[in-house]
Design a protein around this motif. Sequence first.
Motif, short mmCIF file in Angstrom:
data_model
loop_
_atom_site.label_atom_id
_atom_site.label_comp_id
_atom_site.label_asym_id
_atom_site.label_seq_id
_atom_site.Cartn_x
_atom_site.Cartn_y
_atom_site.Cartn_z
N LEU A 282 20.26 5.88 0.95
CA LEU A 282 21.69 5.60 0.89
C LEU A 282 21.95 4.09 0.88
O LEU A 282 22.79 3.59 0.12
N TRP B 240 17.11 8.10 17.76
CA TRP B 240 18.17 7.10 17.57
C TRP B 240 17.61 5.69 17.68
O TRP B 240 17.94 4.81 16.89
N HIS C 226 23.10 1.39 -12.31
CA HIS C 226 23.83 1.47 -11.04
C HIS C 226 25.27 1.90 -11.22
O HIS C 226 26.08 1.74 -10.32
N TYR D 275 27.77 4.45 -10.92
CA TYR D 275 27.83 5.76 -10.29
C TYR D 275 29.07 6.50 -10.75
O TYR D 275 30.13 5.91 -10.93
N GLU E 121 29.40 10.94 -7.23
CA GLU E 121 28.21 10.32 -6.63
C GLU E 121 28.63 9.30 -5.57
O GLU E 121 28.05 9.23 -4.49
N GLY F 222 29.69 11.00 -2.45
CA GLY F 222 28.50 11.47 -1.74
C GLY F 222 27.82 10.34 -0.99
O GLY F 222 27.46 10.49 0.18
N ILE F 223 27.65 9.18 -1.66
CA ILE F 223 26.96 8.05 -1.03
C ILE F 223 27.73 7.57 0.19
O ILE F 223 27.16 7.40 1.27
N TYR F 224 29.04 7.39 0.02
CA TYR F 224 29.83 6.89 1.15
C TYR F 224 29.89 7.90 2.29
O TYR F 224 29.83 7.53 3.46
N GLY G 5 27.58 10.04 3.03
CA GLY G 5 26.27 9.96 3.68
C GLY G 5 26.15 8.74 4.56
O GLY G 5 25.68 8.82 5.70
N LEU G 6 26.60 7.58 4.03
CA LEU G 6 26.52 6.34 4.80
C LEU G 6 27.34 6.44 6.08
O LEU G 6 26.90 6.01 7.15
N LEU G 7 28.54 7.02 5.98
CA LEU G 7 29.40 7.12 7.15
C LEU G 7 28.78 8.05 8.21
O LEU G 7 28.80 7.75 9.40
N PHE H 204 25.59 8.62 8.57
CA PHE H 204 24.45 7.88 9.11
C PHE H 204 24.92 6.88 10.16
O PHE H 204 24.37 6.79 11.25
N LEU H 205 25.96 6.12 9.81
CA LEU H 205 26.48 5.12 10.74
C LEU H 205 27.08 5.78 11.98
O LEU H 205 26.97 5.23 13.08
N PHE I 48 26.04 8.39 13.51
CA PHE I 48 24.92 8.68 14.40
C PHE I 48 24.43 7.40 15.09
O PHE I 48 24.20 7.36 16.29
N VAL I 49 24.31 6.33 14.29
CA VAL I 49 23.77 5.08 14.82
C VAL I 49 24.72 4.42 15.82
O VAL I 49 24.31 3.88 16.84
N LEU I 50 26.02 4.48 15.53
CA LEU I 50 26.97 3.70 16.32
C LEU I 50 27.72 4.51 17.39
O LEU I 50 28.37 3.92 18.25
N ALA I 51 27.62 5.85 17.34
CA ALA I 51 28.38 6.68 18.28
C ALA I 51 28.25 6.23 19.74
O ALA I 51 29.26 6.04 20.42
#
Lengths: 294, 285
Positions: free
Chosen positions: A91, A165, B8, B10, B14, B17-19, B21-23, B25-26, B28-31
């Motif tokens: 991503l 994590w 590139h 998109y 697409e 989907g990318i955004y 997915g990124l959100l 992912f973030l 999970f990382v930032l929660a």
Amino acid sequence: MDLKRSATIFAWALLLPALLYLALIVAYPLVDTIKLSFTDASLRRTYDWVGLKNYFDIFERGFGSVIVRTFIWTFFSVATKMVIGTCGAVLLNAAVPGKTMFRVLTMPPWIVPMAIGIFMWGWMYNGQFGMISGVAQRLGILDGPFPILATGTSAFIATIVTDVWIGVPMVTIYLLAAMQSIPSDLYEAAWTDGAGRFYRFRRITLPLIVPAMVTMSMLSLISTFNSFDIIWILTKGGPSSATTTMIIDTYKVAIGSYKFGAGAARAVLICIFLSIFCFLYFRAVSRFSGEAAR
Amino acid sequence: MKPTARIHHYRWYELIGIYAGLLLFLAFVLAPFVEGFMVSLKPLNHLFSSPYKFWPEEASIDAYINMWERVPLLGRYILNSIFIAGVGTLLSVIFVTPAAYAFARFDFRGRGPLLGMFLAVNMFSGAVLLIPLFRLMRSFGLINTYFAMIVPGVAFTIPTGIWLLRTYMLRIPRELEEAALVDGASRFYTFRRVIVPLAMPGIAVVAIAAFLTIYAQQFIYALTFNSKTEYMPLPVGLYAFFGRQEVIWNELMAASFVGILPVFIVFIFLQRYLVAGMTAGAVKS
């Protein structure tokens, strides 16, 4: 000839400080651990040789199940890290506006002091008022408070989630770097031939990042196997040893009850497992990156 | 249009989907950070009220004020953490720089295996060496001193440091040293006056990586080798918020955010170099 000798001497002189340091802080303690594992050493300064007694005792105290638990814990943690990390790297590799910001925002779990990140998860897992239980109740998944860290299975999963994590940023950045180093003309050639996005990913990206994935999963295997802070802060190995891995058990025996000998025997077992991982790692690296070796 | 630009390009679904997915992912990382920050803004009695609320009803910075009184040594803990990581970083650079140069430039017998041995050191980090290290520190009388918390952590930043800096030094042209040597400079003078200045950006990356690593991982050594309150680094010092019955969560989170600040500042200014340096070292290996 003389010049070459002086260069060699100079090189060794440059290496000496680091070598001596690691000899004192890593190599000597390693030898000491092996020696201690055959003794009944404790806080007292004198101790006796007891042969293999410590090793036999380990297994009588149900250490077998600790080993199995450690492997299950490590396997699920590493596998999840690799899956999420690979998805994250794919991503972040997309050339969309804002990608730099997204990349920077991936890093916090990795740079923040580990213990502090773990404290935050400790709150998230709070059964009464923490985010996870709270949101699950609001969504109607749970009908009452659920003490995540007080129940064996959920505590086990919770410690894995926190380990994932902490490990994911490293995996993501490493794999992202591997993807970035793939020459773009490969993609252009495939694109000219009419290959679709998914096909290009499967036939170019994936095969070329396999070496990086192998390297990363081995490194991650070693650090996950050694993971101490997460379990110690969240559960101290409980409830009723549901999250006691080899490292935690070693710490409890050695530092908690000052049974240095018995603890050392556990540490030696850990070292044996780690050596096997390391051996596999070096073999994998030399197989997959033969061109990089000199 | 260049093919790269069109590769590139998109389609709208697409991009969504990318955004998405990124959100995800973030999230999970930032929660934990977002939730932790919310908690630091909530009064304690609001924290323990059902049902769960994400946003603070009445935000207050009381936790950021009261925590200094609840844990009077809090400032000291943060300084301890910075001190331990700072001295550790200095030691790490002193050991790494010459060794990396030896591996980058000299072709001596046993170089390959030795490099491998250095890397294998990473394997033994953490609790495995704790017992003998405890005995070692005790026999040198270093228990309950800063040294016992600084020395072991440094060992585990050396291999990564050597690896990163070696890669960096390989890119410095050999001709520069050869010119100095021809001019009659000694090897050590060449190393100190030619190589070290040229390798400064690489050394900086090694130093930042070492600082962040030691700052992040000073928990276990401090827990085991130190029982003196005034020498505690932040991660162990924060245990003071764990009362006998309950945890003062809002103040713990507030203190955590203040404790994160030093690494955060280091990171904001230097993340570009750090990521570039890490990935250069990583891919080449």
